[in-house]
Design a protein around this motif. Structure first.
Motif, PDB file in Angstrom:
ATOM      1  N   GLN A 179       0.829  -1.203   0.000  1.00 19.64           N
ATOM      2  CA  GLN A 179       0.000   0.000   0.000  1.00 19.64           C
ATOM      3  C   GLN A 179       0.868   1.259   0.000  1.00 19.64           C
ATOM      4  O   GLN A 179       0.580   2.225  -0.712  1.00 19.64           O
ATOM      5  CB  GLN A 179      -0.936   0.003   1.217  1.00 19.64           C
ATOM      6  CG  GLN A 179      -2.100  -0.952   1.076  1.00 19.64           C
ATOM      7  CD  GLN A 179      -2.963  -1.008   2.337  1.00 19.64           C
ATOM      8  OE1 GLN A 179      -2.481  -0.747   3.435  1.00 19.64           O
ATOM      9  NE2 GLN A 179      -4.237  -1.364   2.164  1.00 19.64           N
ATOM     10  N   LYS A 180       1.939   1.238   0.793  1.00 24.95           N
ATOM     11  CA  LYS A 180       2.847   2.388   0.818  1.00 24.95           C
ATOM     12  C   LYS A 180       3.491   2.587  -0.553  1.00 24.95           C
ATOM     13  O   LYS A 180       3.599   3.714  -1.039  1.00 24.95           O
ATOM     14  CB  LYS A 180       3.936   2.202   1.879  1.00 24.95           C
ATOM     15  CG  LYS A 180       3.439   2.400   3.280  1.00 24.95           C
ATOM     16  CD  LYS A 180       4.569   2.215   4.285  1.00 24.95           C
ATOM     17  CE  LYS A 180       4.049   2.333   5.713  1.00 24.95           C
ATOM     18  NZ  LYS A 180       5.125   2.096   6.689  1.00 24.95           N
TER      19      LYS A 180
ATOM     20  N   ARG B 156       1.414   6.536  -6.801  1.00 23.18           N
ATOM     21  CA  ARG B 156       0.333   7.466  -7.113  1.00 23.18           C
ATOM     22  C   ARG B 156       0.825   8.907  -6.989  1.00 23.18           C
ATOM     23  O   ARG B 156       0.521   9.744  -7.829  1.00 23.18           O
ATOM     24  CB  ARG B 156      -0.859   7.252  -6.178  1.00 23.18           C
ATOM     25  CG  ARG B 156      -1.702   6.070  -6.567  1.00 23.18           C
ATOM     26  CD  ARG B 156      -2.949   5.977  -5.694  1.00 23.18           C
ATOM     27  NE  ARG B 156      -3.640   4.718  -5.946  1.00 23.18           N
ATOM     28  CZ  ARG B 156      -4.201   3.973  -5.007  1.00 23.18           C
ATOM     29  NH1 ARG B 156      -4.177   4.364  -3.761  1.00 23.18           N
ATOM     30  NH2 ARG B 156      -4.795   2.856  -5.325  1.00 23.18           N
ATOM     31  N   ARG B 157       1.571   9.192  -5.897  1.00 23.03           N
ATOM     32  CA  ARG B 157       2.121  10.547  -5.734  1.00 23.03           C
ATOM     33  C   ARG B 157       3.017  10.893  -6.905  1.00 23.03           C
ATOM     34  O   ARG B 157       2.960  12.003  -7.435  1.00 23.03           O
ATOM     35  CB  ARG B 157       2.911  10.646  -4.426  1.00 23.03           C
ATOM     36  CG  ARG B 157       2.043  10.891  -3.232  1.00 23.03           C
ATOM     37  CD  ARG B 157       2.877  11.234  -1.989  1.00 23.03           C
ATOM     38  NE  ARG B 157       2.200  10.681  -0.833  1.00 23.03           N
ATOM     39  CZ  ARG B 157       2.675   9.724  -0.038  1.00 23.03           C
ATOM     40  NH1 ARG B 157       3.867   9.225  -0.235  1.00 23.03           N
ATOM     41  NH2 ARG B 157       1.964   9.272   0.970  1.00 23.03           N
ATOM     42  N   GLY B 158       3.865   9.945  -7.306  1.00 26.96           N
ATOM     43  CA  GLY B 158       4.748  10.181  -8.453  1.00 26.96           C
ATOM     44  C   GLY B 158       3.957  10.420  -9.727  1.00 26.96           C
ATOM     45  O   GLY B 158       4.275  11.325 -10.507  1.00 26.96           O
ATOM     46  N   ALA B 159       2.910   9.625  -9.927  1.00 27.31           N
ATOM     47  CA  ALA B 159       2.079   9.788 -11.128  1.00 27.31           C
ATOM     48  C   ALA B 159       1.360  11.127 -11.105  1.00 27.31           C
ATOM     49  O   ALA B 159       1.269  11.818 -12.127  1.00 27.31           O
ATOM     50  CB  ALA B 159       1.069   8.642 -11.231  1.00 27.31           C
ATOM     51  N   VAL B 160       0.855  11.511  -9.931  1.00 21.33           N
ATOM     52  CA  VAL B 160       0.162  12.795  -9.810  1.00 21.33           C
ATOM     53  C   VAL B 160       1.141  13.937 -10.078  1.00 21.33           C
ATOM     54  O   VAL B 160       0.821  14.900 -10.783  1.00 21.33           O
ATOM     55  CB  VAL B 160      -0.493  12.933  -8.414  1.00 21.33           C
ATOM     56  CG1 VAL B 160      -0.912  14.364  -8.131  1.00 21.33           C
ATOM     57  CG2 VAL B 160      -1.685  11.995  -8.296  1.00 21.33           C
ATOM     58  N   GLU B 161       2.351  13.830  -9.518  1.00 24.72           N
ATOM     59  CA  GLU B 161       3.369  14.870  -9.741  1.00 24.72           C
ATOM     60  C   GLU B 161       3.737  14.953 -11.220  1.00 24.72           C
ATOM     61  O   GLU B 161       3.847  16.044 -11.787  1.00 24.72           O
ATOM     62  CB  GLU B 161       4.613  14.582  -8.889  1.00 24.72           C
ATOM     63  CG  GLU B 161       5.741  15.554  -9.090  1.00 24.72           C
ATOM     64  CD  GLU B 161       5.401  16.991  -8.733  1.00 24.72           C
ATOM     65  OE1 GLU B 161       6.070  17.898  -9.261  1.00 24.72           O
ATOM     66  OE2 GLU B 161       4.476  17.236  -7.934  1.00 24.72           O
TER      67      GLU B 161
END
Length: 121
Positions: A30-31, A37-42
């Motif tokens: 999950q981490k 996800r954070r990387g993809a959003v960035e």
């Protein structure tokens, strides 16, 4: 019976250990997913920012080209007006020169007529 209880407790401990290991693996996964996800959003944010910059650049370029075209059209219109004015002035000069020529030809004919009459006399 005690041996069965001991085996059951041992199996229960193994199952709990496996369950704990699986829970830890799930948390770790999950981490990792959250980080991805954070990387993809960035990355998406940066890509959208670049697209917006490109769009602004294109808009600025189009505005600049439109202004240049308006300036060129204004210059062309000014040149046409200037040329029309010059043409009008030249036509007026030609008309005046033609009129002067006719007047001189008339004077020359009159002078020739006077000279002939004086010769005849």
């Amino acid at each position: 019976l005690k041996q069965s209880q001991a085996e059951a407790q041992h199996q229960q401990s193994e199952v709990q250990a496996e369950l704990l290991s699986t829970q830890q693996l799930l948390l770790s996964t999950q981490k990792d997913l959250q980080e991805e996800r954070r990387g993809a959003v960035e990355l998406e944010r940066r890509v959208l920012g670049e697209m917006l910059k490109d769009k602004r650049s294109q808009s600025e370029l189009l505005a600049s080209l439109a202004q240049q075209q308006r300036d060129s059209e204004t210059q062309l219109s000014d040149l046409r007006a200037e040329h029309a004015q010059r043409l009008s002035e030249m036509q007026a000069q030609l008309s005046s020169a033609a009129s002067d020529r006719e007047g001189l030809e008339e004077e020359l004919r009159a002078a020739a007529q006077v000279a002939r009459e004086q010769q005849d006399a």
